[in-house]
Design an enzyme around this catalytic site. Structure first.
Site, PDB file in Angstrom:
ATOM      1  N   LYS A  20     -10.246  -9.519   6.136  1.00 57.62           N
ATOM      2  CA  LYS A  20     -10.787 -10.246   4.986  1.00 57.62           C
ATOM      3  C   LYS A  20     -10.735 -11.755   5.247  1.00 57.62           C
ATOM      4  O   LYS A  20     -11.704 -12.469   5.078  1.00 57.62           O
ATOM      5  CB  LYS A  20      -9.997  -9.871   3.728  1.00 57.62           C
ATOM      6  CG  LYS A  20     -10.463 -10.574   2.482  1.00 57.62           C
ATOM      7  CD  LYS A  20      -9.729 -10.072   1.240  1.00 57.62           C
ATOM      8  CE  LYS A  20     -10.064 -10.951   0.049  1.00 57.62           C
ATOM      9  NZ  LYS A  20      -9.384 -10.550  -1.171  1.00 57.62           N
TER      10      LYS A  20
ATOM     11  N   GLU B   7      -1.900 -10.679  13.500  1.00 58.69           N
ATOM     12  CA  GLU B   7      -1.948  -9.423  14.262  1.00 58.69           C
ATOM     13  C   GLU B   7      -3.377  -9.122  14.722  1.00 58.69           C
ATOM     14  O   GLU B   7      -3.635  -8.793  15.884  1.00 58.69           O
ATOM     15  CB  GLU B   7      -1.472  -8.249  13.388  1.00 58.69           C
ATOM     16  CG  GLU B   7       0.000  -8.249  13.052  1.00 58.69           C
ATOM     17  CD  GLU B   7       0.341  -9.038  11.790  1.00 58.69           C
ATOM     18  OE1 GLU B   7      -0.451  -9.930  11.392  1.00 58.69           O
ATOM     19  OE2 GLU B   7       1.403  -8.771  11.215  1.00 58.69           O
TER      20      GLU B   7
ATOM     21  N   GLY C 136      -7.565  -6.600  -0.427  1.00 56.86           N
ATOM     22  CA  GLY C 136      -7.472  -5.889   0.858  1.00 56.86           C
ATOM     23  C   GLY C 136      -7.199  -4.402   0.682  1.00 56.86           C
ATOM     24  O   GLY C 136      -7.859  -3.556   1.284  1.00 56.86           O
TER      25      GLY C 136
ATOM     26  N   GLU D 255       2.338  -2.588  -2.578  1.00 59.36           N
ATOM     27  CA  GLU D 255       1.882  -3.975  -2.469  1.00 59.36           C
ATOM     28  C   GLU D 255       1.311  -4.436  -3.812  1.00 59.36           C
ATOM     29  O   GLU D 255       1.364  -5.610  -4.154  1.00 59.36           O
ATOM     30  CB  GLU D 255       0.831  -4.120  -1.351  1.00 59.36           C
ATOM     31  CG  GLU D 255       0.616  -5.561  -0.927  1.00 59.36           C
ATOM     32  CD  GLU D 255      -0.133  -5.719   0.394  1.00 59.36           C
ATOM     33  OE1 GLU D 255       0.506  -5.893   1.453  1.00 59.36           O
ATOM     34  OE2 GLU D 255      -1.374  -5.656   0.369  1.00 59.36           O
TER      35      GLU D 255
ATOM     36  N   HIS E  95      10.436  21.202   6.079  1.00 63.40           N
ATOM     37  CA  HIS E  95      11.431  21.464   7.132  1.00 63.40           C
ATOM     38  C   HIS E  95      12.122  20.189   7.573  1.00 63.40           C
ATOM     39  O   HIS E  95      12.757  20.143   8.631  1.00 63.40           O
ATOM     40  CB  HIS E  95      10.752  22.159   8.319  1.00 63.40           C
ATOM     41  CG  HIS E  95      10.219  23.501   7.930  1.00 63.40           C
ATOM     42  ND1 HIS E  95      10.988  24.639   7.957  1.00 63.40           N
ATOM     43  CD2 HIS E  95       9.021  23.860   7.424  1.00 63.40           C
ATOM     44  CE1 HIS E  95      10.264  25.668   7.518  1.00 63.40           C
ATOM     45  NE2 HIS E  95       9.064  25.221   7.182  1.00 63.40           N
TER      46      HIS E  95
ATOM     47  N   LYS F 189       5.846 -14.149   7.212  1.00 62.67           N
ATOM     48  CA  LYS F 189       4.805 -14.664   8.123  1.00 62.67           C
ATOM     49  C   LYS F 189       5.155 -16.075   8.582  1.00 62.67           C
ATOM     50  O   LYS F 189       5.056 -16.418   9.764  1.00 62.67           O
ATOM     51  CB  LYS F 189       3.452 -14.739   7.391  1.00 62.67           C
ATOM     52  CG  LYS F 189       2.735 -13.423   7.210  1.00 62.67           C
ATOM     53  CD  LYS F 189       1.325 -13.705   6.686  1.00 62.67           C
ATOM     54  CE  LYS F 189       0.723 -12.512   5.997  1.00 62.67           C
ATOM     55  NZ  LYS F 189      -0.535 -12.795   5.310  1.00 62.67           N
TER      56      LYS F 189
HETATM   57  O1  F6P Z   1      -0.103  -7.792   4.251  1.00 60.45           O
HETATM   58  C1  F6P Z   1      -0.808  -8.727   3.519  1.00 60.45           C
HETATM   59  C2  F6P Z   1      -2.279  -8.554   3.625  1.00 60.45           C
HETATM   60  O2  F6P Z   1      -2.826  -9.691   3.062  1.00 60.45           O
HETATM   61  C3  F6P Z   1      -2.827  -7.305   2.950  1.00 60.45           C
HETATM   62  O3  F6P Z   1      -2.923  -7.423   1.593  1.00 60.45           O
HETATM   63  C4  F6P Z   1      -4.128  -7.164   3.664  1.00 60.45           C
HETATM   64  O4  F6P Z   1      -4.698  -5.921   3.451  1.00 60.45           O
HETATM   65  C5  F6P Z   1      -3.678  -7.396   5.084  1.00 60.45           C
HETATM   66  O5  F6P Z   1      -2.724  -8.437   4.968  1.00 60.45           O
HETATM   67  C6  F6P Z   1      -4.756  -7.765   6.060  1.00 60.45           C
HETATM   68  O6  F6P Z   1      -5.414  -8.932   5.693  1.00 60.45           O
HETATM   69  P1  F6P Z   1      -6.798  -9.358   6.323  1.00 60.45           P
HETATM   70  O7  F6P Z   1      -7.799  -8.305   5.972  1.00 60.45           O
HETATM   71  O8  F6P Z   1      -7.129 -10.687   5.740  1.00 60.45           O
HETATM   72  O9  F6P Z   1      -6.632  -9.422   7.808  1.00 60.45           O
END
Ligand code: F6P
Length: 549
Positions: A208, A214, A268, A354, A385, A513
């Site tokens: 988004k 990451e 998100g 969340e 199990h 973060k």
């Molecule tokens: O973990 C926080 C968050 O903002 C989530 O709400 C979101 O889905 C995820 O990180 C990924 O964010 P983006 O789509 O901006 O990479």
């Protein structure tokens, strides 16, 4: 903005009073007293059947809970969400994932534009693109068809598409294999790359914000890996993006025509219905994707129109409130009795925790009531199990949502009856338990010695009276999966409205973060012990030593 406070409400006080009786009830007795309990406490809509009769409730409990929903103005809050009010007040945003599944002929004015028309413009682009890839018209740089699609994204840009692609596996395109890389841990991408032929691989960079560390790290590594075997100009056949951030996407090197946009009014964790669902559209085709949206829309319509007393998301939400705020359960297990729904508990973890893992009221005051319980689970029968022992005989009461599908998508004999029998047996066992007298009679029938019987009775007794809810789908299809996800989205909404919180921000993920950025610099550059405690300093030092710094 809601000024409702759960503990200060008159409905809460009435429910507390009611709870002083209800806490002594036994589900076994409730079923004995009322032969119609199942039909009284079950309801059906949008292809889903909800049996909530195995919860510790009676008609008065429900009527008081619906009174609570009315006092919290859940209906008015719901209507504000659907019509585009900026209910996400801490980010000053509308919350309109429901607009993503509205039919083409609907209209929703938002900031001078029609949100539904915007949605369908993008859906049409998704349709065109996904059909080109599926048909083989869209080819890699050397002219061969795409065989592997890798979605790079995390959180809401990962959990929904991956869960839905797996859930709808029987509808998947035969040539296309979907992969999902999310973790910044290089072992994730590194394990996948050797399986891929770069010339036949399409990467979707889904974010988004297009700033998530990451995702950007994985996307850059994937890009570098592709460039080992192809020229910069070839990348356009192999990289597309899904984002709200055109500028960052362009900076990354993906052209605007290869970007599928969405909007800041899509959270998100609510974004699987948007272009974030591109992997699903590629996998099951655009008609399947439209059916997925239509199933969710049917649940939206039900949520908006059905009376509270017959409204699935409202009932699921209210039962959750009863279990959490009155019976004191602090976790819920999700038990899908369908292997293809294996990722559904994890998906709900983000959706619920969340959204509703909050400790302050929407007006900023600390809450006096508990909010979201811990959500966890795994498929039945696997969970039986592993951890069901605790659910049956542990010291905590963990209400469970059983999700079962009546018609399987395979033809293996006996499996499905055995699976369903297990599902229904578990909820029956949670409800009934097994008394000491029943255990004694069983062991006496086996002619066990009296001292052995006396010793074993406490261990073999089940207290029962453990609440559960069962959701049945006739079949697992794009439409029923859409309805199931929308059911839980609206459950989360109902609970957030009653707890008086903002379900649509997630400030809690920010602190880690920021700290990670500082620590990363110290792992490779200069350590700054003054910044941290002795534990964090010690861990950094060990990692630096191991890396030879
Ligand atoms: O973990 C926080 C968050 O903002 C989530 O709400 C979101 O889905 C995820 O990180 C990924 O964010 P983006 O789509 O901006 O990479």
């Amino acid at each position: 903005m809601s000024t409702f406070s759960l503990p200060a409400s008159s409905s809460y006080k009435a429910l507390l009073q009611h709870h002083s009786h209800a806490r002594t009830w036994q589900l076994r007795e409730l079923f004995k007293q009322d032969p119609d309990r199942f039909s009284r406490f079950s309801v059906e809509a949008a292809g889903l059947f909800l049996d909530y009769s195995k919860n510790i409730i009676d008609a008065e409990t429900l009527s008081l809970l619906c009174g609570l929903a009315r006092e919290a103005r859940v209906e008015a809050q719901r209507d504000a969400m659907f019509t585009g009010a900026r209910i996400n007040v801490t980010e000053n945003r509308a919350v309109l994932h429901t607009a993503l599944r509205r039919p083409r002929h609907d209209r929703l004015p938002l900031d001078g534009e029609d949100a539904v028309a915007q949605v369908h413009d993008v859906l049409d682009r998704i349709a065109g693109f996904s059909e080109r890839v599926r048909s083989g018209e869209w080819r890699g740089h050397d002219g061969r068809e795409i065989t592997d699609i890798v979605n790079i994204g995390i959180g809401g840009s990962y959990l929904g598409p991956k869960m839905a692609c797996q859930a709808l596996r029987p509808f998947a395109h035969a040539r296309l294999t979907m992969h999902f890389v999310s973790n910044v841990d290089g072992h994730d991408l590194d394990a996948l790359l050797p399986q891929l032929d770069p010339a036949r691989t399409l990467f979707i960079v889904a974010s988004k914000t297009f700033t998530t560390s990451e995702t950007m790290t994985n996307a850059q590594s994937a890009r570098a890996w592709m460039l080992r075997g192809m020229a910069e100009g070839d990348l356009a056949r192999h990289f597309v993006a899904v984002s709200t951030n055109l500028e960052a996407v362009t900076r990354f090197g993906i052209a605007p025509e290869n970007m599928f946009p969405f909007w800041d009014w899509v959270g998100g964790r609510y974004s699987v219905w948007s272009a974030i669902g591109l992997p699903l559209a590629l996998s099951i085709g655009i008609e399947g994707f439209h059916a997925f949206l239509a199933g969710a829309h049917e649940m939206d319509t039900h949520f908006r129109e059905a009376p509270l007393e017959r409204n699935l998301p409202v009932l699921l939400g209210l039962i959750g409130i009863w279990n959490r705020n009155f019976l004191g359960s602090d976790s819920i297990s999700i038990a899908p009795y369908h292997q293809d729904l294996a990722l559904f508990p994890g998906y709900l973890q983000q959706l619920e925790m969340e959204s509703n893992g909050k400790r302050v009221h929407i007006d900023g005051a600390p809450l006096e009531n508990a909010t979201c319980p811990v959500i966890w689970g795994d498929t039945g029968t696997n969970g039986q199990h592993a951890y069901f022992q605790l659910l049956h005989q542990g010291t905590d009461i963990v209400p469970t949502d059983f999700i079962a599908v009546l018609k399987p998508a395979h033809a293996l004999p006996h499996h499905h009856e055995r699976l369903l029998a297990n599902c229904f047996a578990q909820s029956e066992a949670f409800m009934r338990g097994k008394t000491a007298d029943e255990v004694r009679a069983e062991m006496q029938a086996q002619n066990l010695p009296a001292d052995e019987i006396a010793k074993l009775i406490p261990h073999r007794t089940f207290p029962g009276n453990r609440p559960s809810t069962t959701i049945l789908l006739d079949e697992l299809t794009p439409a029923t999966l859409g309805a199931l996800i929308a059911l839980y989205e609206h459950k989360v909404f109902v609970q957030g409205a009653i707890w008086g919180i903002n379900s649509f921000d997630q400030w809690g993920v920010e602190l880690g973060k920021v700290l990670a950025k500082n620590i990363e610099a110290e792992l490779t550059g200069q350590p700054d012990p003054a910044r941290h405690d002795s534990s964090t300093n010690g861990l950094i030092a060990r990692a630096r030593r191991c890396a030879g710094h």
